[in-house]
Design a protein around this motif. Structure first.
Motif, mmCIF file in Angstrom:
data_model
loop_
_atom_site.group_PDB
_atom_site.id
_atom_site.type_symbol
_atom_site.label_atom_id
_atom_site.label_comp_id
_atom_site.label_asym_id
_atom_site.label_seq_id
_atom_site.Cartn_x
_atom_site.Cartn_y
_atom_site.Cartn_z
ATOM 1 N N PHE A 204 -21.570 -17.789 -1.280
ATOM 2 C CA PHE A 204 -20.844 -17.444 -0.122
ATOM 3 C C PHE A 204 -19.460 -17.464 -0.524
ATOM 4 C CE2 PHE A 204 -23.827 -20.004 2.778
ATOM 5 C CZ PHE A 204 -24.787 -18.870 2.837
ATOM 6 N N ILE A 205 -18.706 -17.952 -1.374
ATOM 7 C CA ILE A 205 -17.533 -18.094 -1.847
ATOM 8 C C ILE A 205 -17.157 -16.767 -2.612
ATOM 9 C CG2 ILE A 205 -16.005 -19.198 -3.403
ATOM 10 C CD1 ILE A 205 -16.958 -21.926 -2.571
ATOM 11 N N GLU A 206 -18.136 -16.321 -3.532
ATOM 12 C CA GLU A 206 -18.231 -15.219 -4.166
ATOM 13 C C GLU A 206 -17.977 -13.995 -3.358
ATOM 14 O OE1 GLU A 206 -21.309 -15.149 -7.002
ATOM 15 O OE2 GLU A 206 -20.324 -16.149 -8.584
ATOM 16 N N GLU A 207 -18.925 -13.997 -2.202
ATOM 17 C CA GLU A 207 -18.887 -12.695 -1.254
ATOM 18 C C GLU A 207 -17.626 -12.786 -0.810
ATOM 19 O OE1 GLU A 207 -23.620 -12.827 -0.385
ATOM 20 O OE2 GLU A 207 -22.102 -13.703 1.117
ATOM 21 N N ASN A 208 -17.204 -13.693 -0.123
ATOM 22 C CA ASN A 208 -15.776 -13.922 0.525
ATOM 23 C C ASN A 208 -14.538 -13.593 -0.327
ATOM 24 O OD1 ASN A 208 -14.145 -14.736 2.988
ATOM 25 N ND2 ASN A 208 -13.334 -16.073 1.396
ATOM 26 N N ASP A 209 -14.669 -13.744 -1.676
ATOM 27 C CA ASP A 209 -13.777 -13.473 -2.389
ATOM 28 C C ASP A 209 -13.286 -12.111 -2.634
ATOM 29 O OD1 ASP A 209 -11.770 -14.629 -4.297
ATOM 30 O OD2 ASP A 209 -12.723 -13.064 -5.773
ATOM 31 N N LYS A 210 -14.322 -11.133 -2.266
ATOM 32 C CA LYS A 210 -13.790 -9.615 -2.205
ATOM 33 C C LYS A 210 -13.338 -9.292 -0.853
ATOM 34 C CE LYS A 210 -18.545 -8.971 -4.638
ATOM 35 N NZ LYS A 210 -20.051 -8.576 -4.182
ATOM 36 N N THR A 211 -13.298 -10.116 0.354
ATOM 37 C CA THR A 211 -12.513 -9.891 1.331
ATOM 38 C C THR A 211 -11.135 -10.304 1.381
ATOM 39 O OG1 THR A 211 -12.878 -11.986 2.565
ATOM 40 C CG2 THR A 211 -14.467 -10.288 2.378
ATOM 41 N N LYS A 212 -10.601 -11.048 0.412
ATOM 42 C CA LYS A 212 -9.316 -11.553 0.243
ATOM 43 C C LYS A 212 -8.866 -12.469 1.600
ATOM 44 C CE LYS A 212 -9.068 -9.421 -3.711
ATOM 45 N NZ LYS A 212 -9.506 -10.134 -4.968
ATOM 46 N N LYS A 213 -9.928 -12.917 2.280
ATOM 47 C CA LYS A 213 -9.588 -13.840 3.621
ATOM 48 C C LYS A 213 -9.501 -15.061 2.871
ATOM 49 C CE LYS A 213 -11.584 -13.001 7.313
ATOM 50 N NZ LYS A 213 -12.797 -12.833 8.372
ATOM 51 N N PRO A 214 -8.994 -16.045 3.556
ATOM 52 C CA PRO A 214 -9.076 -17.562 3.114
ATOM 53 C C PRO A 214 -10.226 -18.020 3.807
ATOM 54 C CG PRO A 214 -7.644 -17.261 5.094
ATOM 55 C CD PRO A 214 -7.706 -15.817 4.477
ATOM 56 N N PHE A 215 -10.832 -19.001 3.144
ATOM 57 C CA PHE A 215 -12.280 -19.616 3.746
ATOM 58 C C PHE A 215 -12.114 -21.182 4.041
ATOM 59 C CE2 PHE A 215 -12.599 -20.129 -0.924
ATOM 60 C CZ PHE A 215 -13.101 -21.525 -0.934
ATOM 61 N N PHE A 216 -12.939 -21.405 4.934
ATOM 62 C CA PHE A 216 -13.424 -22.721 5.401
ATOM 63 C C PHE A 216 -14.668 -23.240 4.919
ATOM 64 C CE2 PHE A 216 -15.331 -25.939 8.368
ATOM 65 C CZ PHE A 216 -14.705 -26.986 8.062
ATOM 66 N N LEU A 217 -15.111 -24.105 3.994
ATOM 67 C CA LEU A 217 -16.427 -24.389 3.684
ATOM 68 C C LEU A 217 -16.730 -25.949 4.004
ATOM 69 C CD1 LEU A 217 -19.071 -24.130 2.122
ATOM 70 C CD2 LEU A 217 -17.758 -24.843 -0.050
ATOM 71 N N TYR A 218 -17.754 -26.167 4.841
ATOM 72 C CA TYR A 218 -18.134 -27.305 5.052
ATOM 73 C C TYR A 218 -19.376 -27.515 4.330
ATOM 74 C CZ TYR A 218 -20.470 -31.141 8.171
ATOM 75 O OH TYR A 218 -20.811 -32.124 8.520
ATOM 76 N N LEU A 219 -19.372 -28.474 3.308
ATOM 77 C CA LEU A 219 -20.342 -28.819 2.445
ATOM 78 C C LEU A 219 -21.030 -30.077 2.488
ATOM 79 C CD1 LEU A 219 -22.100 -27.740 0.122
ATOM 80 C CD2 LEU A 219 -20.301 -28.403 -1.606
ATOM 81 N N ALA A 220 -21.870 -30.320 3.305
ATOM 82 C CA ALA A 220 -22.709 -31.402 3.730
ATOM 83 C C ALA A 220 -23.860 -31.859 3.051
ATOM 84 C CB ALA A 220 -23.164 -31.479 5.251
ATOM 85 N N TYR A 221 -23.749 -32.542 1.890
ATOM 86 C CA TYR A 221 -25.136 -32.916 1.271
ATOM 87 C C TYR A 221 -25.787 -33.961 1.648
ATOM 88 C CZ TYR A 221 -22.832 -30.567 -3.332
ATOM 89 O OH TYR A 221 -22.284 -29.563 -4.003
ATOM 90 N N GLN A 222 -27.053 -33.990 1.338
ATOM 91 C CA GLN A 222 -28.247 -34.635 1.803
ATOM 92 C C GLN A 222 -27.827 -36.091 1.163
ATOM 93 O OE1 GLN A 222 -31.788 -32.368 1.727
ATOM 94 N NE2 GLN A 222 -32.936 -34.245 2.468
ATOM 95 N N ALA A 223 -27.587 -36.083 -0.118
ATOM 96 C CA ALA A 223 -27.500 -37.279 -1.153
ATOM 97 C C ALA A 223 -26.276 -37.980 -0.529
ATOM 98 C CB ALA A 223 -27.228 -36.699 -2.482
ATOM 99 N N PRO A 224 -26.517 -39.381 -0.876
ATOM 100 C CA PRO A 224 -27.844 -40.071 -1.448
ATOM 101 C C PRO A 224 -28.744 -40.897 -0.540
ATOM 102 C CG PRO A 224 -26.129 -41.685 -1.461
ATOM 103 C CD PRO A 224 -25.379 -40.322 -0.812
ATOM 104 N N HIS A 225 -28.840 -40.076 0.752
ATOM 105 C CA HIS A 225 -29.622 -40.586 1.973
ATOM 106 C C HIS A 225 -31.238 -40.675 1.450
ATOM 107 C CE1 HIS A 225 -31.704 -40.769 5.527
ATOM 108 N NE2 HIS A 225 -30.582 -40.629 6.424
ATOM 109 N N TRP A 226 -31.749 -41.777 1.847
ATOM 110 C CA TRP A 226 -33.165 -41.817 1.459
ATOM 111 C C TRP A 226 -34.061 -40.654 1.826
ATOM 112 C CZ3 TRP A 226 -36.372 -41.573 5.631
ATOM 113 C CH2 TRP A 226 -35.895 -42.008 6.881
ATOM 114 N N PRO A 227 -35.283 -40.191 1.447
ATOM 115 C CA PRO A 227 -35.904 -40.767 0.334
ATOM 116 C C PRO A 227 -34.915 -40.570 -1.047
ATOM 117 C CG PRO A 227 -36.773 -38.638 0.636
ATOM 118 C CD PRO A 227 -35.742 -38.814 1.882
ATOM 119 N N LEU A 228 -35.302 -41.664 -2.107
ATOM 120 C CA LEU A 228 -34.661 -41.558 -3.124
ATOM 121 C C LEU A 228 -35.319 -40.418 -4.082
ATOM 122 C CD1 LEU A 228 -34.185 -45.389 -3.786
ATOM 123 C CD2 LEU A 228 -32.761 -43.889 -2.743
ATOM 124 N N HIS A 229 -34.915 -39.478 -4.301
ATOM 125 C CA HIS A 229 -35.457 -38.079 -4.862
ATOM 126 C C HIS A 229 -34.301 -37.759 -6.088
ATOM 127 C CE1 HIS A 229 -38.658 -36.908 -2.000
ATOM 128 N NE2 HIS A 229 -39.095 -38.070 -2.662
#
Length: 539
Positions: A204-229
């Motif tokens: 998504f960041i790479e695609e947006n770079d072509k537009t020259k627009k600023p971006f907001f990214l919300y990156l919500a990892y699952q880790a380290p919530h169970w199950p322990l994987h």
């Protein structure tokens, strides 16, 4: 009249002096990219820069070259925190007063309501591309998915806890939905959620770079919530490192935290949780099983940090690092939850008995691991003691955030909306798509980012499933459900909440109760006993 964007730019030049490089000057002429990274069920001491033995070099470097906040708060549970973070409101005001269940009461409907805006919705009006990858967990119906709440692109898990592996991530008694934008997505056999979320965020960041627009990214990892994987190459780094036992691990983390200035020297380590036995009372097999769980848990954090490194590298490769602010935190304290025969399908309960390092397992680290993760605090996710609500907070941005600052002032997830808008030169809307929007109580963190004086909050409030708290200055008042008795702590002398002063300070107790009751009424909080009895979806 002076343009607001010019004022924004001038303020940074004054903050960082005339020695600003050409690259920095170029960055300051743009609206900054903004990235918010959320970990899931990560404890207060789980990062290297907050005392852990786990290797988190990327986050450690960001903390050293940016801002650390040692008294930053979340809403003590996954759904409420995500609702509050995304909207700048207390969770009840946004419609997620409990979990993602459906209740008739509007404050507890289980998905974001129409009287709030997300950060994505607010920033789109100011020219931002809005991106999300990871766990959503604030609305399961397609009408409530991220793309319907302001995000241009999305990849991730709509639901809560589930397997990290493909091709069919599973969860007790419920079908999981992984989505790409507004369509369901089936991962391949090599899928591992932490890597996959990052893969799509980079795309998504790479695609947006072509537009020259600023971006907001919300990156919500699952880790380290169970199950322990975790991945085997990460697990092997940590096998055997936890055989010293939980007491020694907590003591070592606590010592490092005090040496780092995270916890003051006058604060005492809370006692081992009453649910834990003496380490030496365990059999060798039990010790090895716990070491295996902790190795997998550490590996999950290690992998998350590696992936944050991938994001940072991409920003550098695209020439965007100097014009990007990254904020990192956890959605609640560590989780003492376990896989039990009552709440899970029989086959999942059986898989919880396997070693955590077995990819076919489905297990959690329980009280034993959570008590280590939440060093030095009491209790866990779900409660309003520091063990439930305190999160490490890191903010990093080479040209925007002053390096090497540690703040001990209380901050809160409601501040993130206000801060993102300030960074973007944007205003918080009172009307959005002809809908009246509730006023945010968040406070702008940008002065702290610059190393300047920050007024902060008059008071902060907490409520989850009958557990309650209010923090005002040096004081915190806490009540656990169903006891419903108020306990008072001085957070300067007693951050680990060991010495209840409610009997000796009755006037302070009454003052804080009055503040809490006023907030609860204004914020649509309903007494837990009076809520509809339908049990919420947890995790």
């Amino acid at each position: 009249m002076i343009n607001k964007n010019l004022l924004f730019i001038f303020s940074f030049f004054f903050a960082f002096g005339l020695s600003t490089t050409k690259a920095q000057k170029k960055a300051l002429n743009k609206k900054p990219n903004i990235i918010v990274i959320l970990a899931d069920d990560m404890g207060y001491s789980d990062l290297g820069c907050f005392g852990s033995e786990t290797k988190t070099p990327n986050l450690d470097e960001m903390a050293a070259k940016g801002l650390k906040m040692t008294q930053f708060y979340n809403a003590s549970r996954c759904c409420p925190t995500r609702a509050s973070l995304l909207t700048g409101l207390y969770q009840h005001q946004a419609g997620v007063g409990d979990m993602m269940n459906t209740r008739k009461e509007p404050a507890y409907q289980g998905y974001l309501n129409q009287n709030c805006v997300t950060i994505a919705e607010a920033l789109k009006s100011y020219g931002y591309t809005t991106l999300m990858a990871g766990k959503w967990h604030v609305g399961q119906a397609p009408a409530n998915w991220p793309v319907k709440r302001g995000f241009d692109r999305y990849f991730g898990l709509i639901d809560g806890a589930g397997s990290y592996f493909g091709p069919y991530p599973y969860r007790p008694k419920q079908k999981l939905t992984i989505a790409l934008d507004d369509k369901e997505f089936t991962p391949d056999k090599d899928y591992y959620s932490t890597n996959a979320y990052t893969d799509y965020a980079l795309k998504f960041i790479e695609e947006n770079d072509k537009t020259k627009k600023p971006f907001f990214l919300y990156l919500a990892y699952q880790a380290p919530h169970w199950p322990l994987h975790a991945l085997q190459q990460d697990i092997v780094k940590y096998k055997g490192k936890y055989m010293q036992g939980w007491d020694k691990l907590r003591e070592a983390r606590f010592k490092r935290m005090q040496e780092m200035g995270i916890i003051p020297k006058n604060i005492k380590l809370s006692p081992r949780d009453s649910n834990l036995p003496e380490w030496n009372s365990l059999s060798q097999a039990e010790k090895l099983n716990w070491d295996d769980k902790m190795a997998v848990y550490a590996a999950m954090l290690d992998c998350m940090d590696q992936n944050i490194g991938r994001i940072r590298k991409k920003l550098k490769d695209l020439g965007q690092e100097n014009n990007t602010v990254i904020m990192f935190l956890s959605d609640n304290g560590a989780s003492n939850e376990t896989i039990n025969p009552n709440g899970f399908l029989p086959e999942i309960f059986q898989s919880s008995k396997k070693l955590a390092s077995d990819p076919s397992s489905f297990t959690a680290y329980g009280f034993e691991g959570a008590n280590v993760s939440n060093t030095p605090f009491r209790l866990f996710k779900h409660w309003e003691y520091e063990g439930g609500t305190a999160t490490p907070f890191i903010a990093y941005g080479p040209t925007i955030i002053k390096a090497g600052v540690t703040s001990h002032q209380p901050g809160h997830i409601i501040d993130i909306m206000t801060t993102c808008l300030n960074l973007a030169g944007a205003n918080y809307p009172s009307i959005y798509k002809d809908r009246q929007i509730k006023q945010s109580a968040g406070v702008n963190l940008v002065p702290l980012f610059k190393g300047q004086k920050w007024i902060g909050h008059n008071a902060l409030f907490f409520e989850h499933e009958g557990n309650r708290a209010v923090r005002k200055g040096d004081w915190k008042l806490v009540s656990n459900y169903p006891d419903n008795e108020w306990h008072l702590f001085n957070m300067v002398a007693d951050r680990t909440e060991l010495n209840d002063l409610s009997k000796s300070q009755p006037k302070k107790v009454q003052e804080l109760i009055a503040l809490y009751n006023n907030w609860a009424q204004k914020s649509d909080v309903i007494s837990f006993e009076k809520l509809a009895t339908k049990k919420g979806e947890g995790y």
